[in-house]
Design an enzyme around this catalytic site. Sequence first.
Site, PDB file in Angstrom:
ATOM      1  N   ASP A  94       0.801  -1.218   0.000  1.00  0.00           N
ATOM      2  CA  ASP A  94       0.000   0.000   0.000  1.00  0.00           C
ATOM      3  C   ASP A  94       0.834   1.269   0.000  1.00  0.00           C
ATOM      4  O   ASP A  94       0.375   2.323  -0.424  1.00  0.00           O
ATOM      5  CB  ASP A  94      -0.926   0.037   1.223  1.00  0.00           C
ATOM      6  CG  ASP A  94      -1.882  -1.136   1.228  1.00  0.00           C
ATOM      7  OD1 ASP A  94      -2.270  -1.579   0.136  1.00  0.00           O
ATOM      8  OD2 ASP A  94      -2.216  -1.628   2.320  1.00  0.00           O
ATOM      9  N   CYS A  95       2.035   1.202   0.534  1.00  0.00           N
ATOM     10  CA  CYS A  95       2.875   2.394   0.597  1.00  0.00           C
ATOM     11  C   CYS A  95       4.333   1.972   0.647  1.00  0.00           C
ATOM     12  O   CYS A  95       4.653   0.779   0.708  1.00  0.00           O
ATOM     13  CB  CYS A  95       2.527   3.281   1.795  1.00  0.00           C
ATOM     14  SG  CYS A  95       2.941   2.568   3.390  1.00  0.00           S
ATOM     15  N   CYS A 155       5.807  -0.562   3.125  1.00  0.00           N
ATOM     16  CA  CYS A 155       5.658  -2.004   2.865  1.00  0.00           C
ATOM     17  C   CYS A 155       6.908  -2.547   2.191  1.00  0.00           C
ATOM     18  O   CYS A 155       7.333  -3.678   2.457  1.00  0.00           O
ATOM     19  CB  CYS A 155       4.442  -2.263   1.971  1.00  0.00           C
ATOM     20  SG  CYS A 155       2.857  -1.808   2.715  1.00  0.00           S
ATOM     21  N   CYS A 175       2.179   6.738  13.399  1.00  0.00           N
ATOM     22  CA  CYS A 175       2.377   5.977  12.161  1.00  0.00           C
ATOM     23  C   CYS A 175       3.007   6.855  11.084  1.00  0.00           C
ATOM     24  O   CYS A 175       2.495   7.932  10.772  1.00  0.00           O
ATOM     25  CB  CYS A 175       1.043   5.438  11.667  1.00  0.00           C
ATOM     26  SG  CYS A 175       1.177   4.670  10.050  1.00  0.00           S
ATOM     27  N   ASP A 196      23.753  21.080 -27.373  1.00  0.00           N
ATOM     28  CA  ASP A 196      24.501  20.786 -28.586  1.00  0.00           C
ATOM     29  C   ASP A 196      23.719  21.415 -29.737  1.00  0.00           C
ATOM     30  O   ASP A 196      22.525  21.688 -29.597  1.00  0.00           O
ATOM     31  CB  ASP A 196      24.621  19.270 -28.763  1.00  0.00           C
ATOM     32  CG  ASP A 196      25.293  18.904 -30.058  1.00  0.00           C
ATOM     33  OD1 ASP A 196      26.385  19.433 -30.318  1.00  0.00           O
ATOM     34  OD2 ASP A 196      24.726  18.103 -30.818  1.00  0.00           O
ATOM     35  N   THR A 227      23.793  20.490 -33.556  1.00  0.00           N
ATOM     36  CA  THR A 227      23.276  19.614 -34.604  1.00  0.00           C
ATOM     37  C   THR A 227      22.378  18.525 -34.029  1.00  0.00           C
ATOM     38  O   THR A 227      22.780  17.772 -33.147  1.00  0.00           O
ATOM     39  CB  THR A 227      24.435  18.965 -35.376  1.00  0.00           C
ATOM     40  OG1 THR A 227      25.281  19.989 -35.887  1.00  0.00           O
ATOM     41  CG2 THR A 227      23.913  18.121 -36.526  1.00  0.00           C
ATOM     42  N   ASP A 254      22.430  14.686 -28.894  1.00  0.00           N
ATOM     43  CA  ASP A 254      21.809  13.545 -29.570  1.00  0.00           C
ATOM     44  C   ASP A 254      22.806  12.594 -30.205  1.00  0.00           C
ATOM     45  O   ASP A 254      22.405  11.553 -30.729  1.00  0.00           O
ATOM     46  CB  ASP A 254      20.837  14.033 -30.653  1.00  0.00           C
ATOM     47  CG  ASP A 254      21.569  14.481 -31.911  1.00  0.00           C
ATOM     48  OD1 ASP A 254      22.636  15.112 -31.774  1.00  0.00           O
ATOM     49  OD2 ASP A 254      21.083  14.197 -33.016  1.00  0.00           O
ATOM     50  N   ASP A 289      -4.410   9.531  10.971  1.00  0.00           N
ATOM     51  CA  ASP A 289      -3.386   8.783  10.245  1.00  0.00           C
ATOM     52  C   ASP A 289      -3.857   8.433   8.841  1.00  0.00           C
ATOM     53  O   ASP A 289      -3.171   8.707   7.849  1.00  0.00           O
ATOM     54  CB  ASP A 289      -3.043   7.503  11.008  1.00  0.00           C
ATOM     55  CG  ASP A 289      -2.174   6.570  10.183  1.00  0.00           C
ATOM     56  OD1 ASP A 289      -1.069   7.000   9.798  1.00  0.00           O
ATOM     57  OD2 ASP A 289      -2.604   5.447   9.906  1.00  0.00           O
TER      58      ASP A 289
END
Length: 730
Positions: A9-10, A13, A361, A405, A407, A614, A700
């Site tokens: 759940d979070c 866990c 908690c 960059d 080109t 690239d 909580d």
Amino acid sequence: MQYHIEGMDCASCVRKIETALARMPGVSDIQLNFATEKLELSLAPDSDTQYRDIEKTIKRLGFGISATTDQANAADNDSDNQLNTQQQRWWQTKKGKQVIGLGVLMSVAYTLALIFPDYGTWVFAIAVIVGVFPFARKSVVLAMTGSPFSIEMLMSIAAIGALIIGEAEEAAAVVFLFSVGELLESVAADRARAGIRALASLVPKTAILLDAQGRQHTVPVGSLQVDDLVLIRPGDKVSADGVIVQGNSSLDDSPVTGESIPVAKAIGNTVFAGSINVDGALQVRVQKTAADNTIARIINLVEQAQASKAPTARFIENFSRYYTPAVMAIAALVILVPTLAMGGEWSTWLYRGFALLLIACPCALVLSTPAAIASGLAVGTRRGLLIKGGSALETMGRVNVVAFDKTGTLTEGKPRVTDVIAFTQKRPDQEYIGYENQSKLLAIFASVESASSHPLAKAIIDHAKAAQISIPVASKAYATAGKAVHATVDERPLAIGSPVYATEKSLLSMDQQADIEVLQKAGKTVSVLFDEQSDEVLGLIALRDELRDDAKEGVAQLKAMGVRSVMLTGDNHLTAQALAHHLNIEWEAELLPEDKLRSLNEMKDNSKIAMIGDGINDAPALATADVGIAMGGGTDVAIETADIALLKNRVTDVAHLIALSRATMANIHQNVVFALGLKAVFLITTLLGITGLWIAVIADTGATVLVTLNALRLLRFKGAQPLNALSKTK
């Protein structure tokens, strides 16, 4: 070994499972991804621990587990398991059934308490014992596996303690509300995982394979091999990454790149698995298998990104390890000090201490950062911004210098030949040794460049082929990095280099330098062909790479956001100056790859740097920058080296990245305030006796749900404002 884990759940866990597994002999390299529910670990072959022990431990912790045998099956099983989880309604889940059962039990208890008031306490006590038993058992297992300060332990102590001091009705309410909170967290977590499920569902399950006789066969997508031929009918999803060999059509690439406008494609164009064929029938030659197509790579990178922890997340996770024991110690003091030192009533201060345990908690606090990061990564992926981790997303918001960059980044990366100039020279014996016409010169240029993969080389070769010029075969080809390419053509050692390289070798005459300068002032890139044996210049070729349509807008958006832009290019000063003047951007020219590194390192002394490129030559700079960003159409090396890839190849997406990062960090700060602020308020009201146990549970659960919902707000992120909107704001 790989497993699919259910019921997390979070983020806390994840820590519980990792802690338990780390204590098992022979288990190492534990990686558990909360977002994708995928567990990977290494198990020593000679270990006493068996795979059954791993499964048994995780089941004892209260989580579901299913094993996968290999990487391919893992991907399939993950998708199937997640889709099954999605199809289950909340009341069909284990936690949903538990809430319904406790709700019925509570209703019966209240009814019996009204009918038999003398036995009401006993009825609620039975409800508490039945309801708290699964949590108490899980808390014991967690304590035995290294997680003694779990929320299950805190809730069990508070509920049983309240029962002991005679608050059976409120203890029953605590158990019921806690179960409702667990269910709400589970629903919210499943909502946050929807992004990966959506990606996995983009690619169709089957493909139409064409055999050698052209007959059609429906086959699973996973069975397609490289060079297979597939048919994509109008309205179909593209089944594999490949190249069109027959037909033309418009394709909706929005599922893959985020580009909303269908793109016209014909023979020779690349298509992506998951794109939608709009109108014409296509035959596509498969270039990548299902495990290696664009969608699979995106899913893999997103999973890795969600698994990696941002610096803020790591800090909060470490903080929570000390926070919970500290609050438990405070709760003990709240019980002991007033009663022993000030004569307070045991029942009153025990009650307040138990309420404080529930407020302690840390779920909301631990979830505050990863929930926002996961949403930020998801919305980025949806917009074509492939971010490879929370750290990159977090750092991007602090960037104050963006280095581009030229080109393929600021420009289209598709240079075109504009001028071919042949020089002729005579030896003393009056024989011509140059090339007397453009066609012959272009053929020699293309021959020397034939072994190069540089965009300029490809443009020259394509131009020669388009002119139907026969290209001689070159031999002994090699390159001098960043300076020249060399080859032997017709037994003559030739080279193509930059004007700077030719000048260094004292090859250019005054007239030739003047010709080059005229071309460069027009924003063109010039290459010089010369004979290495005689040092005679044979000709010039000029190319121009046009700016991307959104380059000027992208640089202006960054400036409006307070971010400085710099263009780093290996091109000549005159060409760089012409482009930089048009973009209103700072620039450095004639840089070798090592020069770019030097420039980046100098800027990093006082700034946070993002580098965008690239090409293969950009990979070192991308790795050196605080954040490396690759254009999605670039080389695989650049994309793999970078922290972020821009799948839509838009310069304006850099501003979107920074805006998304800033929005994500603002969301994290809000979540931390919500998590700690709400607890602080109810801490005070509990100590003052204003609020009790059931309010503590709501505080909580409410904080956890509030944090999750706030993080999900990021999914509506619209991107950086366009310049006209920014100017109106000002």
